[in-house]
Design a protein around this motif. Structure first.
Motif, mmCIF file in Angstrom:
data_model
loop_
_atom_site.group_PDB
_atom_site.id
_atom_site.type_symbol
_atom_site.label_atom_id
_atom_site.label_comp_id
_atom_site.label_asym_id
_atom_site.label_seq_id
_atom_site.Cartn_x
_atom_site.Cartn_y
_atom_site.Cartn_z
ATOM 1 N N GLU A 43 -6.216 -5.193 3.701
ATOM 2 C CA GLU A 43 -4.777 -5.183 3.988
ATOM 3 C C GLU A 43 -4.530 -5.605 5.434
ATOM 4 O OE1 GLU A 43 -0.851 -2.277 3.632
ATOM 5 O OE2 GLU A 43 -2.861 -1.398 3.527
ATOM 6 N N PHE A 60 -8.549 -7.470 -3.552
ATOM 7 C CA PHE A 60 -7.616 -6.795 -2.647
ATOM 8 C C PHE A 60 -6.862 -7.811 -1.793
ATOM 9 C CE2 PHE A 60 -10.649 -2.929 -2.688
ATOM 10 C CZ PHE A 60 -9.955 -2.366 -3.742
ATOM 11 N N SER A 91 0.825 -1.209 0.000
ATOM 12 C CA SER A 91 0.000 0.000 0.000
ATOM 13 C C SER A 91 0.859 1.259 0.000
ATOM 14 C CB SER A 91 -0.926 0.008 1.223
ATOM 15 O OG SER A 91 -0.180 -0.064 2.420
ATOM 16 N N ARG A 105 -11.988 2.702 -0.567
ATOM 17 C CA ARG A 105 -10.726 2.908 0.146
ATOM 18 C C ARG A 105 -10.741 2.209 1.507
ATOM 19 N NH1 ARG A 105 -10.657 8.297 0.569
ATOM 20 N NH2 ARG A 105 -9.724 8.567 -1.487
ATOM 21 N N GLU A 111 -10.387 -1.565 0.997
ATOM 22 C CA GLU A 111 -9.003 -1.916 0.701
ATOM 23 C C GLU A 111 -8.169 -1.957 1.977
ATOM 24 O OE1 GLU A 111 -5.470 -0.558 -2.417
ATOM 25 O OE2 GLU A 111 -7.105 0.814 -1.947
ATOM 26 N N ASN A 112 -8.351 -0.973 2.847
ATOM 27 C CA ASN A 112 -7.598 -0.934 4.097
ATOM 28 C C ASN A 112 -7.960 -2.090 5.021
ATOM 29 O OD1 ASN A 112 -6.335 1.404 3.271
ATOM 30 N ND2 ASN A 112 -7.744 2.764 4.337
#
Length: 529
Positions: A418, A378, A76, A411, A414-415
């Motif tokens: 991760e 992702f 990232s 967003r 995605e975080n």
């Protein structure tokens, strides 16, 4: 307040020669260019007191500078490493072809920390950046973070990095040729967005219609809904795809710097203006300029922007020469500009100039069909970045993701993925305990309202039998989904007899008819849609 760095022994000449020999051998060996560059960076880190390193290259299609190989950076963080020519230390080095040595990054205004990988308050870091040149042209840069040192030591290492970049020139050129330019080579806009949502398909049709025109596009949508991705997609599908794509966040800088960033300045225009600097409009000539968060501009800057949109001409700060540019404008905001116009905080004439072709990007909660395919994509990407073969979503996690409201949109998703991959253990499957508490609270509320439609979510931390049962159920669901509800094929894939398969399905209240629906393919991220 930075902490003093520990005493470090100087690198011997023998170690430097061995490093250069190894790099020469790495670059001669056949194989993937990015892998070779990352191996070189790791080899540098073994020799020098380097914390992080990166190779940035200029995209031949867009003119954007971005990190293509790195060590010491998360995926990232690497993806955030994007610059325009002249922007930050890296952009300045590539633009001028002159190396830069920053003794203390916390005191250098040009240092942007764009990747967000450094703690500037607590890390004592020096930054070395050297251009990679080929045939007299800068094609990229090699940069490293290292513990702070005195000037003679830093100069010695700069000299060594100059030799290293001479060895990297041809490889960097090859890397440029095969750069993944944010989907520029994608065959369709839908491929770039990986969507099967009807509401998003409508948006893509609008983008397709406007892409081939030079019309100003106005993107509206919540924060994190993908406005910059949409702008890049429109640029990539347009006749300007071979020109630069320049992005500027209007809210990222103080008001007194916004005008300089947009229009550039002449040497001596103000205190600290030691050299001529091109602005974003000039850098975007022949391509596309993306103005993000345009609603944050002050009224004086709005007036100057209006003039550029009307006349396609401007002067740099401190200059008298009128410059003319051929730029397509894509503007974006998450604010209600019409309301701001009524309040008098946004110019009506500028609003009409920007609002030529408005496109509203839906929030993620409005395109629920895309949540699981995006989450799966992702998760796979972050798994590969962390040295894992795969990362699968458990059934409970799938249900939790679909029931969450996603205020941060794509967003935030995605975080979340991760984080989940980093917490994921040996099973290579993402379980509920790998998700943040915000998702759990909303899921518990959904369980209370309609428990028959929710997966069993164990208390945290889960016991071993609960986790084994969750893993078993997820495997059965995936096998049934992959086989389209065919029990025999699913059992064979899992190494079970059909009798045992039937018992397991009864145990977990699963029915094969459920998996005859096309929607199940989306639950596993394996839909062909």
């Amino acid at each position: 307040m930075t902490h003093p760095s520990p005493s470090i022994s100087p690198v011997s000449d023998a170690a430097k020669l061995l490093l250069l020999r190894d790099i020469a051998e790495i670059m001669r060996a056949p194989g993937n260019v990015r892998d070779a560059l990352e191996t070189v960076l790791e080899r540098i880190r073994q020799t020098l007191p380097v914390l992080r390193g990166s190779v940035t290259l200029i995209s031949p299609a867009t003119g954007e500078i971005r990190i293509e190989a790195s060590c010491g950076l998360k995926e990232s963080e690497r993806l955030r490493g994007r610059y325009a020519r002249g922007e930050g230390v890296t952009g300045r080095v590539i633009q001028t072809g002159q190396a830069m040595c920053v003794t203390d990054v916390s005191e250098e205004p040009l240092f942007l920390n764009r990747t967000g990988s450094r703690d500037l308050q607590n890390e004592a870091i020096s930054f070395l950046c050297v251009p990679i040149r080929l045939a007299g042209q800068s094609v990229g840069a090699l940069s490293v973070d290292r513990l702070q040192a005195d000037s003679p030591t830093l100069q010695e290492e700069m000299d060594l990095l100059h030799i290293v970049t001479a060895l990297l020139g041809h490889a960097a050129f090859e890397g440029q040729r095969f750069m993944d330019d944010a989907g520029v080579k994608a065959s369709t806009l839908a491929d770039m967005f990986h969507t099967s949502s009807p509401v998003m398909r409508h948006v893509l049709e609008q983008m397709k219609h406007v892409a081939h025109a030079g019309t100003t596009v106005f993107l509206q949508g919540e924060s994190g809904s993908g406005k910059e991705v949409a702008a890049r997609a429109i640029h990539a599908a347009s006749p300007r795809a071979d020109g630069p794509f320049i992005s500027f966040n209007c809210a990222a800088l103080p008001e007194n710097l916004v005008e300089s960033e947009m229009f550039g300045h002449e040497r001596g225009a103000f205190t600290g203006a030691n050299a001529l600097r091109k602005g974003r409009f000039e850098l975007a000539d022949g391509g596309t300029l993306f103005l993000d968060e345009v609603g944050e501009l002050s009224l004086p800057v709005q007036a100057k922007l209006l003039r550029v949109l009307q006349e396609r001409s401007f002067e740099r700060l401190g200059g008298t020469q009128t410059l003319h540019v051929d730029v397509r404008i894509i503007a974006a905001t998450n604010r209600d500009l019409e309301a701001m116009v009524e309040e008098g905080t946004f110019r009506r004439d500028l609003f009409y100039r920007l609002n030529v072709f408005p496109i509203r990007l839906p929030a993620l909660r409005e395109r629920k069909d895309d949540i699981l395919p995006l989450a799966s994509r992702f998760a796979q990407r972050f798994a590969r970045a962390n040295g894992r073969e795969e990362a699968r979503l458990s059934l409970a996690v799938m249900d939790m993701l679909q029931r969450y409201d996603w205020p941060g949109n794509v967003r935030e998703l995605e975080n979340v993925m991760e984080r989940a991959v980093l917490l994921m253990e040996r099973e290579d499957i993402i379980l509920p305990q790998h998700l943040p508490l915000s998702l759990h609270s909303e899921y518990r509320a959904a369980q209370a309202e309609s428990p028959e439609h929710c997966c069993v979510l164990p208390a945290h931390p889960a016991t071993l039998p609960q986790r084994v049962a969750e893993l078993e159920r997820s495997c059965i669901v995936e096998a049934l989904a992959a086989s389209g509800g065919h029990m025999g094929k699913a059992a064979q894939a899992l190494g079970l007899t059909e009798r045992i398969m039937g018992l397991r399905m009864r145990k977990y209240n699963l029915r094969y008819q459920t998996f005859r629906s096309k929607t199940v393919g989306l639950l596993t991220g394996k839909s062909k849609a």
